[in-house]
Design a protein around this motif. Sequence first.
Motif, PDB file in Angstrom:
ATOM      1  N   ALA A  74      -7.983   5.834 -11.167  1.00  0.00           N
ATOM      2  CA  ALA A  74      -8.710   4.565 -11.305  1.00  0.00           C
ATOM      3  C   ALA A  74      -7.802   3.376 -10.989  1.00  0.00           C
ATOM      4  O   ALA A  74      -8.228   2.412 -10.337  1.00  0.00           O
ATOM      5  N   ALA A  75      -6.552   3.449 -11.433  1.00  0.00           N
ATOM      6  CA  ALA A  75      -5.615   2.358 -11.146  1.00  0.00           C
ATOM      7  C   ALA A  75      -5.365   2.250  -9.648  1.00  0.00           C
ATOM      8  O   ALA A  75      -5.290   1.145  -9.093  1.00  0.00           O
ATOM      9  N   HIS A  76      -5.255   3.382  -8.990  1.00  0.00           N
ATOM     10  CA  HIS A  76      -5.046   3.380  -7.539  1.00  0.00           C
ATOM     11  C   HIS A  76      -6.256   2.789  -6.817  1.00  0.00           C
ATOM     12  O   HIS A  76      -6.109   2.001  -5.875  1.00  0.00           O
ATOM     13  N   GLN A 131       0.834  -1.203   0.000  1.00  0.00           N
ATOM     14  CA  GLN A 131       0.000   0.000   0.000  1.00  0.00           C
ATOM     15  C   GLN A 131       0.871   1.256   0.000  1.00  0.00           C
ATOM     16  O   GLN A 131       0.573   2.213  -0.714  1.00  0.00           O
ATOM     17  N   ALA A 132       1.936   1.228   0.773  1.00  0.00           N
ATOM     18  CA  ALA A 132       2.854   2.372   0.788  1.00  0.00           C
ATOM     19  C   ALA A 132       3.496   2.550  -0.586  1.00  0.00           C
ATOM     20  O   ALA A 132       3.632   3.674  -1.077  1.00  0.00           O
ATOM     21  N   GLN A 133       3.871   1.434  -1.204  1.00  0.00           N
ATOM     22  CA  GLN A 133       4.469   1.493  -2.539  1.00  0.00           C
ATOM     23  C   GLN A 133       3.465   2.002  -3.565  1.00  0.00           C
ATOM     24  O   GLN A 133       3.813   2.828  -4.415  1.00  0.00           O
ATOM     25  N   ALA A 134       2.246   1.553  -3.502  1.00  0.00           N
ATOM     26  CA  ALA A 134       1.220   2.017  -4.440  1.00  0.00           C
ATOM     27  C   ALA A 134       0.951   3.505  -4.257  1.00  0.00           C
ATOM     28  O   ALA A 134       0.796   4.245  -5.240  1.00  0.00           O
ATOM     29  N   GLN A 135       0.896   3.939  -3.006  1.00  0.00           N
ATOM     30  CA  GLN A 135       0.679   5.361  -2.735  1.00  0.00           C
ATOM     31  C   GLN A 135       1.838   6.194  -3.273  1.00  0.00           C
ATOM     32  O   GLN A 135       1.634   7.244  -3.881  1.00  0.00           O
ATOM     33  N   SER A 155      -8.972  -1.948  -4.133  1.00  0.00           N
ATOM     34  CA  SER A 155     -10.018  -2.980  -4.136  1.00  0.00           C
ATOM     35  C   SER A 155      -9.411  -4.375  -4.131  1.00  0.00           C
ATOM     36  O   SER A 155      -9.906  -5.272  -3.439  1.00  0.00           O
ATOM     37  N   LEU A 156      -8.342  -4.566  -4.903  1.00  0.00           N
ATOM     38  CA  LEU A 156      -7.681  -5.874  -4.934  1.00  0.00           C
ATOM     39  C   LEU A 156      -7.063  -6.214  -3.584  1.00  0.00           C
ATOM     40  O   LEU A 156      -7.115  -7.362  -3.140  1.00  0.00           O
ATOM     41  N   GLN A 157      -6.492  -5.226  -2.929  1.00  0.00           N
ATOM     42  CA  GLN A 157      -5.924  -5.454  -1.596  1.00  0.00           C
ATOM     43  C   GLN A 157      -7.017  -5.860  -0.612  1.00  0.00           C
ATOM     44  O   GLN A 157      -6.836  -6.779   0.193  1.00  0.00           O
TER      45      GLN A 157
END
Length: 186
Positions: free
Chosen positions: A139-141, A101-105, A146-148
């Motif tokens: 949208a990708a975020h 999550q930190a990496q995605a953010q 949602s997948l997480q």
Amino acid sequence: MQVQELVSAAQKTNIDLFVELSSAFTDNMNKLADLNLEAARTLLSTTREFSQQALATHEPSEWLTLQNAFMVPAAGQVQDYNRRLLDLAASVQATYVRCSQAQAQACSTQARAALQDFAKRVPQGSEPIVAALDSAIGAAHQLYGSLQQTGQQAVEVARTQVDLAANAAARSAKRGIDPVAQATKS
């Protein structure tokens, strides 16, 4: 932000992520090794006790009673091992989720910063393209979030199923032992 600053920030984030995940992996492997050693010690101790008592029995009914006396604790030990193993897996999954999550953010923030830098340099009339790219990043975020969440729900379902199966096995073992114990007393 300049491209060099973005690359530098991404490299720092990736190194921090690698160190955190490596540390978590090492800690959890140690916990798994400790859990397995404890389980092996318990199994050996229980087997030794059972063997010594089994050799001291003279009647088949005594042996059946003895065997049944070891079944319920053994089922409880297996159930405890499975719960502790699942707790360990949940801990690993939580660490992975937190890091990802930190990496995605961070990726989302960097992509938006690069997009803003790009927007400053594009010719007039390109605003719809920039808006579409910004929307795609958002949208990708959201999809990743949602997948997480779905992954976390799957882990919880697995934990519930293991608990239910372990409880059913313990009840089944106890039900199988009770009639034999009553028959040997008669």
